[in-house]
Design a protein around this motif. Structure first.
Motif, PDB file in Angstrom:
ATOM      1  N   GLY A 102      -6.771   6.153   4.535  1.00  0.00           N
ATOM      2  CA  GLY A 102      -5.428   6.765   4.830  1.00  0.00           C
ATOM      3  C   GLY A 102      -5.334   8.511   4.583  1.00  0.00           C
ATOM      4  O   GLY A 102      -4.583   9.583   4.676  1.00  0.00           O
ATOM      5  N   ALA A 103      -6.140   9.066   3.309  1.00  0.00           N
ATOM      6  CA  ALA A 103      -5.908   9.844   3.351  1.00  0.00           C
ATOM      7  C   ALA A 103      -6.785  10.841   4.085  1.00  0.00           C
ATOM      8  O   ALA A 103      -6.197  12.138   4.832  1.00  0.00           O
ATOM      9  N   ALA A 115       1.046  -1.642  -0.447  1.00  0.00           N
ATOM     10  CA  ALA A 115      -0.882  -0.178   0.161  1.00  0.00           C
ATOM     11  C   ALA A 115       0.788   0.946   0.071  1.00  0.00           C
ATOM     12  O   ALA A 115       1.793   0.797   0.297  1.00  0.00           O
ATOM     13  N   LEU A 174      -6.908  -3.448   3.705  1.00  0.00           N
ATOM     14  CA  LEU A 174      -5.754  -3.504   2.376  1.00  0.00           C
ATOM     15  C   LEU A 174      -6.530  -3.696   1.020  1.00  0.00           C
ATOM     16  O   LEU A 174      -6.537  -3.105  -0.169  1.00  0.00           O
ATOM     17  N   PRO A 223      -9.769  -2.041  -0.892  1.00  0.00           N
ATOM     18  CA  PRO A 223      -8.582  -1.197  -1.010  1.00  0.00           C
ATOM     19  C   PRO A 223      -9.241   0.643  -1.271  1.00  0.00           C
ATOM     20  O   PRO A 223      -8.520   1.118  -0.946  1.00  0.00           O
ATOM     21  N   SER A 224     -10.925   0.742  -2.171  1.00  0.00           N
ATOM     22  CA  SER A 224     -11.321   1.914  -1.857  1.00  0.00           C
ATOM     23  C   SER A 224     -10.841   2.732  -0.359  1.00  0.00           C
ATOM     24  O   SER A 224     -10.830   3.615  -0.052  1.00  0.00           O
ATOM     25  N   HIS A 253       0.739   8.404  10.124  1.00  0.00           N
ATOM     26  CA  HIS A 253       0.058   7.446   8.860  1.00  0.00           C
ATOM     27  C   HIS A 253       1.004   5.537   8.882  1.00  0.00           C
ATOM     28  O   HIS A 253      -0.498   4.725   9.126  1.00  0.00           O
ATOM     29  N   ARG A 269      -7.824   3.501   0.927  1.00  0.00           N
ATOM     30  CA  ARG A 269      -7.581   4.712   0.397  1.00  0.00           C
ATOM     31  C   ARG A 269      -8.017   6.464   1.099  1.00  0.00           C
ATOM     32  O   ARG A 269      -6.939   6.887   1.960  1.00  0.00           O
ATOM     33  N   GLN A 270      -9.439   6.178   1.437  1.00  0.00           N
ATOM     34  CA  GLN A 270      -9.398   6.941   2.133  1.00  0.00           C
ATOM     35  C   GLN A 270      -9.271   7.374   3.376  1.00  0.00           C
ATOM     36  O   GLN A 270      -9.352   8.087   4.245  1.00  0.00           O
TER      37      GLN A 270
END
Length: 185
Positions: free
Chosen positions: A172-173, A61, A161, A165-166, A121, A169-170
């Motif tokens: 993580g952001a 990731a 993850l 995955p989407s 993170h 990512r959200q």
């Protein structure tokens, strides 16, 4: 058995990392494993040996500040995945180990300069104690597992993850966005 576990790290925003930073990380973290594997292949094939490549969750990731390190570990994951299909014909078992962050001298050095975004993170998955990394890795090898993620929290995070995955990512952001940062001049 051959353990490819060499690693160096450069952390920072992409625009602050030099081409030399990327080359140094790729040379050790990826090409080091390629070179050792190439040299060990005849012996591993003759003995029915095992190749164990130590990558990282950062190879599965994207992580803020790990453009060089993560890229090299992603390459190592891909290399290992290919060998997983190629080497069994030669009697060689292949294992991919992807630990989350754990205490090493490299991480201690990283802690002295890492960005707040990277710290937040990366440590969304708490550090895995070294004894658990070792025990889970050895247990996975003994059980002939190809993909080994040491530590229960790390395994759960990697499952998330891979399955979502989407959403990962959200999340993580959001973790990174919570820190207000300014772009370097």
């Amino acid at each position: 058995m051959v353990f490819n576990n060499a690693g160096v790290m450069r952390e920072g925003r992409f625009e602050t990392l030099t081409d030399d930073d990327f080359r140094a990380v790729m040379q050790t973290n990826f090409f080091g494993a390629v070179n050792v594997t190439r040299a060990a292949l005849p012996h591993l094939g003759a003995t029915g040996g095992r190749l164990i490549n130590i990558a990282s969750v950062a190879g599965l990731a994207g992580i803020f500040g790990f453009t060089a390190y993560g890229s090299a570990k992603h390459a190592l994951v891909g290399f290992t995945e290919c060998l997983h299909y190629e080497l069994p014909r030669q009697g060689i078992k292949v294992h991919l180990v992807c630990p989350a962050e754990f205490e090493t001298p490299m991480v201690a050095e990283l802690d002295s300069y890492r960005t707040p975004e990277n710290r937040r993170h990366t440590l969304a998955i708490p550090r895995t104690p070294l004894d658990i990394v070792v025990a889970d890795t050895l247990r996975g090898i003994q059980r002939d597992r190809y993909f080994i993620v040491p530590g229960g929290r790390a395994r759960l995070a990697v499952l998330g993850l891979r399955l979502f995955p989407s959403i990962a990512r959200q999340l993580g952001a959001r973790i990174v966005a919570k820190l207000e940062w300014k772009r370097p001049a």
